[in-house]
Design a protein around this motif. Structure first.
Motif, PDB file in Angstrom:
ATOM      1  N   VAL A  98      36.837   7.803 -24.178  1.00  0.00           N
ATOM      2  CA  VAL A  98      37.348   6.692 -24.800  1.00  0.00           C
ATOM      3  C   VAL A  98      38.004   7.233 -26.298  1.00  0.00           C
ATOM      4  CG1 VAL A  98      36.974   4.613 -26.030  1.00  0.00           C
ATOM      5  CG2 VAL A  98      35.702   5.171 -24.012  1.00  0.00           C
ATOM      6  N   HIS A  99      39.232   7.103 -26.287  1.00  0.00           N
ATOM      7  CA  HIS A  99      39.777   7.828 -27.579  1.00  0.00           C
ATOM      8  C   HIS A  99      40.012   6.706 -28.826  1.00  0.00           C
ATOM      9  CE1 HIS A  99      41.008  10.807 -24.228  1.00  0.00           C
ATOM     10  NE2 HIS A  99      41.148  11.456 -25.341  1.00  0.00           N
ATOM     11  N   ALA A 100      40.219   7.372 -29.902  1.00  0.00           N
ATOM     12  CA  ALA A 100      40.721   6.421 -31.119  1.00  0.00           C
ATOM     13  C   ALA A 100      41.790   5.536 -30.588  1.00  0.00           C
ATOM     14  CB  ALA A 100      40.894   7.356 -32.325  1.00  0.00           C
ATOM     15  N   GLY A 101      41.985   4.463 -30.980  1.00  0.00           N
ATOM     16  CA  GLY A 101      43.028   3.564 -30.793  1.00  0.00           C
ATOM     17  C   GLY A 101      42.741   2.873 -29.199  1.00  0.00           C
ATOM     18  N   GLU A 102      41.695   3.218 -28.615  1.00  0.00           N
ATOM     19  CA  GLU A 102      41.778   2.782 -27.295  1.00  0.00           C
ATOM     20  C   GLU A 102      40.545   1.663 -26.987  1.00  0.00           C
ATOM     21  OE1 GLU A 102      42.335   5.121 -23.076  1.00  0.00           O
ATOM     22  OE2 GLU A 102      40.734   5.871 -24.329  1.00  0.00           O
ATOM     23  N   LEU A 103      40.895   0.923 -26.272  1.00  0.00           N
ATOM     24  CA  LEU A 103      39.926  -0.183 -25.902  1.00  0.00           C
ATOM     25  C   LEU A 103      39.519  -0.125 -24.360  1.00  0.00           C
ATOM     26  CD1 LEU A 103      37.810  -2.323 -26.559  1.00  0.00           C
ATOM     27  CD2 LEU A 103      39.766  -4.131 -26.184  1.00  0.00           C
ATOM     28  N   VAL A 104      38.295   0.322 -23.895  1.00  0.00           N
ATOM     29  CA  VAL A 104      38.183   0.459 -22.375  1.00  0.00           C
ATOM     30  C   VAL A 104      37.010  -0.358 -21.896  1.00  0.00           C
ATOM     31  CG1 VAL A 104      37.338   2.176 -20.731  1.00  0.00           C
ATOM     32  CG2 VAL A 104      38.867   2.899 -22.631  1.00  0.00           C
ATOM     33  N   ALA A 105      37.267  -1.408 -20.915  1.00  0.00           N
ATOM     34  CA  ALA A 105      36.438  -2.084 -20.389  1.00  0.00           C
ATOM     35  C   ALA A 105      35.814  -1.689 -19.172  1.00  0.00           C
ATOM     36  CB  ALA A 105      37.238  -3.480 -20.085  1.00  0.00           C
ATOM     37  N   VAL A 106      34.637  -2.242 -18.991  1.00  0.00           N
ATOM     38  CA  VAL A 106      33.950  -1.661 -17.900  1.00  0.00           C
ATOM     39  C   VAL A 106      33.175  -3.084 -17.216  1.00  0.00           C
ATOM     40  CG1 VAL A 106      31.721  -0.585 -17.034  1.00  0.00           C
ATOM     41  CG2 VAL A 106      32.818   0.418 -19.237  1.00  0.00           C
ATOM     42  N   MET A 107      33.601  -3.291 -15.878  1.00  0.00           N
ATOM     43  CA  MET A 107      33.569  -4.077 -15.167  1.00  0.00           C
ATOM     44  C   MET A 107      32.580  -3.961 -13.918  1.00  0.00           C
ATOM     45  SD  MET A 107      36.788  -6.658 -14.755  1.00  0.00           S
ATOM     46  CE  MET A 107      35.775  -8.207 -14.134  1.00  0.00           C
ATOM     47  N   GLY A 108      31.685  -4.961 -13.618  1.00  0.00           N
ATOM     48  CA  GLY A 108      31.004  -4.655 -12.455  1.00  0.00           C
ATOM     49  C   GLY A 108      29.847  -5.831 -12.064  1.00  0.00           C
TER      50      GLY A 108
ATOM     51  N   VAL B  16      31.628   5.016 -10.651  1.00  0.00           N
ATOM     52  CA  VAL B  16      33.169   4.500 -10.856  1.00  0.00           C
ATOM     53  C   VAL B  16      33.957   4.462  -9.567  1.00  0.00           C
ATOM     54  CG1 VAL B  16      35.280   4.973 -12.034  1.00  0.00           C
ATOM     55  CG2 VAL B  16      33.005   5.647 -13.357  1.00  0.00           C
ATOM     56  N   VAL B  17      34.261   3.216  -9.159  1.00  0.00           N
ATOM     57  CA  VAL B  17      35.167   3.175  -7.921  1.00  0.00           C
ATOM     58  C   VAL B  17      36.607   3.099  -8.144  1.00  0.00           C
ATOM     59  CG1 VAL B  17      33.103   2.204  -6.607  1.00  0.00           C
ATOM     60  CG2 VAL B  17      34.615   0.578  -7.638  1.00  0.00           C
ATOM     61  N   ASP B  18      37.000   2.743  -9.289  1.00  0.00           N
ATOM     62  CA  ASP B  18      38.515   2.599  -9.466  1.00  0.00           C
ATOM     63  C   ASP B  18      38.731   2.256 -11.225  1.00  0.00           C
ATOM     64  OD1 ASP B  18      40.828   2.489  -8.905  1.00  0.00           O
ATOM     65  OD2 ASP B  18      40.969   0.700  -7.719  1.00  0.00           O
ATOM     66  N   SER B  19      39.727   2.396 -11.481  1.00  0.00           N
ATOM     67  CA  SER B  19      40.185   2.277 -12.797  1.00  0.00           C
ATOM     68  C   SER B  19      41.512   1.794 -12.870  1.00  0.00           C
ATOM     69  CB  SER B  19      39.883   3.625 -13.635  1.00  0.00           C
ATOM     70  OG  SER B  19      40.823   3.399 -14.812  1.00  0.00           O
ATOM     71  N   THR B  20      42.127   1.009 -13.784  1.00  0.00           N
ATOM     72  CA  THR B  20      43.503   0.476 -13.929  1.00  0.00           C
ATOM     73  C   THR B  20      44.350   1.431 -14.543  1.00  0.00           C
ATOM     74  OG1 THR B  20      42.997  -0.615 -16.085  1.00  0.00           O
ATOM     75  CG2 THR B  20      42.737  -1.976 -13.858  1.00  0.00           C
ATOM     76  N   GLY B  21      43.625   2.403 -15.424  1.00  0.00           N
ATOM     77  CA  GLY B  21      44.490   3.253 -16.343  1.00  0.00           C
ATOM     78  C   GLY B  21      44.957   4.474 -15.760  1.00  0.00           C
ATOM     79  N   SER B  22      44.269   4.827 -14.475  1.00  0.00           N
ATOM     80  CA  SER B  22      44.583   6.229 -13.727  1.00  0.00           C
ATOM     81  C   SER B  22      44.751   6.049 -12.151  1.00  0.00           C
ATOM     82  CB  SER B  22      43.297   7.001 -14.122  1.00  0.00           C
ATOM     83  OG  SER B  22      43.504   8.021 -13.032  1.00  0.00           O
ATOM     84  N   ALA B  23      46.258   5.707 -12.097  1.00  0.00           N
ATOM     85  CA  ALA B  23      46.578   5.707 -10.618  1.00  0.00           C
ATOM     86  C   ALA B  23      46.169   6.726  -9.751  1.00  0.00           C
ATOM     87  CB  ALA B  23      48.070   5.080 -10.471  1.00  0.00           C
ATOM     88  N   GLN B  24      46.220   7.939 -10.221  1.00  0.00           N
ATOM     89  CA  GLN B  24      45.993   9.343  -9.533  1.00  0.00           C
ATOM     90  C   GLN B  24      44.621   9.304  -9.032  1.00  0.00           C
ATOM     91  OE1 GLN B  24      47.223  12.648 -11.670  1.00  0.00           O
ATOM     92  NE2 GLN B  24      47.975  13.552  -9.994  1.00  0.00           N
ATOM     93  N   THR B  25      43.678   9.221 -10.324  1.00  0.00           N
ATOM     94  CA  THR B  25      42.340   9.261  -9.544  1.00  0.00           C
ATOM     95  C   THR B  25      42.126   7.986  -8.610  1.00  0.00           C
ATOM     96  OG1 THR B  25      42.112   9.520 -12.059  1.00  0.00           O
ATOM     97  CG2 THR B  25      39.992   8.950 -10.754  1.00  0.00           C
ATOM     98  N   ALA B  26      42.630   6.914  -8.807  1.00  0.00           N
ATOM     99  CA  ALA B  26      42.183   5.601  -8.078  1.00  0.00           C
ATOM    100  C   ALA B  26      42.708   5.916  -6.631  1.00  0.00           C
ATOM    101  CB  ALA B  26      42.977   4.487  -8.520  1.00  0.00           C
ATOM    102  N   GLU B  27      43.635   6.404  -6.450  1.00  0.00           N
ATOM    103  CA  GLU B  27      44.221   7.032  -5.142  1.00  0.00           C
ATOM    104  C   GLU B  27      43.384   7.970  -4.313  1.00  0.00           C
ATOM    105  OE1 GLU B  27      48.379   8.093  -5.224  1.00  0.00           O
ATOM    106  OE2 GLU B  27      48.879   6.076  -6.062  1.00  0.00           O
ATOM    107  N   ALA B  28      42.979   8.949  -5.205  1.00  0.00           N
ATOM    108  CA  ALA B  28      42.082  10.054  -4.771  1.00  0.00           C
ATOM    109  C   ALA B  28      40.741   9.317  -4.393  1.00  0.00           C
ATOM    110  CB  ALA B  28      41.735  10.888  -5.869  1.00  0.00           C
TER     111      ALA B  28
END
Lengths: 219, 245
Positions: free
Chosen positions: B37-47, B227-239
């Protein structure tokens, strides 16, 4: 969405010509349901044929404005006080996809659910950004307040719909886990023609019963 | 919205695993989770319940220790810190926002917000000045002298956000911060959190509501500690989703 009712409602405010109706309709709904101008003119022609609107003459550019007739006015008044029809359920590709996914062998249903949930969340993020902007605009702008408010309400409707979809996907996932852990025939199996199994007395309804109920309305 | 992408993250979880119990009773609450999580960023965790959301938040805030892997706050690994040093890092670098606000009832808003600074050795006058600034930044400075029982839920949560980010603190960990609020008030709180992150804070928001998670720059989905998926990183999600990988 009934273009016909939308145009009538706009004309109740003041006479307008086709292109004007189109831009007013889109401005008030944030361009969420774009109209093409041909659709507007076709609809106007039908409304004129049915005696709901009448031409009030052309301006110097040759654009013909329309206004409501007495019958048209009555139709608009009736529309405001009638509920929107919710008896016929529109076909929803996601519901159909999930219903098929749980009945067709070899589909990774969890993956279908997660892929959709991520996509819907991404859409919700976009809508939320638009809403942030719309809210700021509404709070700062006085001239066009009612149009800004209309756009905000449309956005919020889309946000609630997206949220409902994610909740439903969460529910589907949880139900699949419960069904999978049940010590009896898997709910995912395609019902057989011998009439046994899925409708066992005393057993709660299986997942596919729930989904097929939804689909029966989606003609 | 991530204004400092490429810089070191404020919070980094590097391949973090948390196992409760031992041997036959061992339960993996979190399994190999990595997250920045970087400065300027809001990350949500759902589950869903039991997916590891709270474990993740507790580890990120140094309230719990990882079984393996590393948690770094502003570059400092917190696994190696003990007792006082860990408490000091928490006090100086991390702010928590909880569902039930957790303000101290016998203290006014400004006293609540100044408290972590005073505990950290700041003079009262300076702590109060910084507290007032923190209240101003979330738009509740007029509540400075009010006690929590004289504030609405939304006002209390704004004060809690001020407290979380008072002074130099830049990492806010929020656990269902809108859970006890009505929809409109809850949204106001998310807006404040979003604004503080846009202004340079780093936020980690745990929520089970999609409408709230949508305020984040990135949404991370947890299932059974993974972590099964993330909206921010399509590449990771596909992998992650491609069984062939």
């Amino acid at each position: 969405m009934s273009v016909r009712q939308g145009l009538l409602a706009l004309l109740a405010q003041e006479p307008m010509y086709g292109a004007q109706l189109r831009s007013e309709f889109e401005a008030r709904t944030g361009g969420t349901w774009p109209l093409n101008v041909g659709q507007v003119y076709t609809t106007l022609a039908r409304l004129e044929r049915d005696g709901l609107v009448e031409a009030v003459g052309a301006d110097e550019d040759g654009r013909i404005s329309y206004r409501l007739t007495r019958t048209g006015r009555a139709e608009v008044a009736q529309w405001w006080v009638s509920p929107v029809d919710r008896e016929t359920t529109p076909r929803d590709e996601l519901v159909i996809k999930l219903a098929l996914a749980v009945t067709v062998d070899g589909v990774d249903v969890d993956r279908v659910v997660q892929t959709q949930r991520t996509a819907t969340l991404r859409h919700l993020q976009d809508l939320t950004r638009l809403k942030q902007r719309a809210t700021t605009h509404l709070e700062s702008d006085e001239d066009n307040g009612s149009v800004d408010l209309a756009w905000l309400l449309v956005l919020e409707n889309l946000i609630y719909a997206g949220e409902a979809e994610v909740r439903w996907l969460d529910h589907v996932e949880a139900r699949l886990i419960r069904e999978a852990s049940r010590p009896r025939r898997k709910a995912r199996a395609i019902p057989t023609t011998d009439g046994e199994g899925t409708g066992a007395a005393g057993a709660p309804p299986a997942a596919h019963d729930t989904i097929s109920t939804t689909l029966r309305g989606a003609q | 919205m991530n204004s400092t992408a490429g810089n070191d993250p404020i919070l980094r979880l590097d391949n973090v695993t948390r196992v409760h119990g031992t041997d036959s009773t061992a339960v993996r609450a979190l399994a190999g989770v990595s997250l920045d999580v970087h400065a300027g960023e809001l990350v949500a965790v759902m589950g869903p319940s039991g997916s590891g959301k709270s474990t993740l938040l507790n580890l990120a805030g140094g309230l719990d220790a990882a079984t393996s892997g590393q948690v770094l706050i502003e570059g400092q690994s917190i696994g190696t810190l003990k007792g006082d040093a860990l408490a000091k890092l928490r006090r100086r670098r991390v702010g928590f926002v909880f569902q039930d606000f957790n303000l101290i009832p016998s203290l006014t808003a400004i006293e609540n917000v100044a408290l972590p600074l005073e505990l950290d050795g700041f003079r009262v006058g300076k702590a109060r000045r910084l507290a007032r600034l923190a209240l101003e930044l979330v738009g509740v400075d007029e509540l400075a002298d009010r006690y929590p029982d004289k504030m609405s839920g939304g006002q209390q949560q704004r004060v809690a956000i001020s407290r979380a980010l008072v002074g130099d603190r830049r990492l806010v960990l929020a656990d269902e911060p809108t859970g006890a609020l009505d929809s409109h008030t809850g949204e106001g709180v998310l807006r404040v959190l979003r604004e503080r992150c846009d202004a340079g804070a780093a936020g980690l928001l745990v929520t089970h509501e999609a409408r709230h998670a949508a305020w984040a720059d990135r949404v991370v989905f947890l299932r059974d500690g993974v972590v099964v998926d993330s909206t921010g990183s399509a590449q990771t999600a596909e992998a992650l989703l491609d069984p062939a990988v």
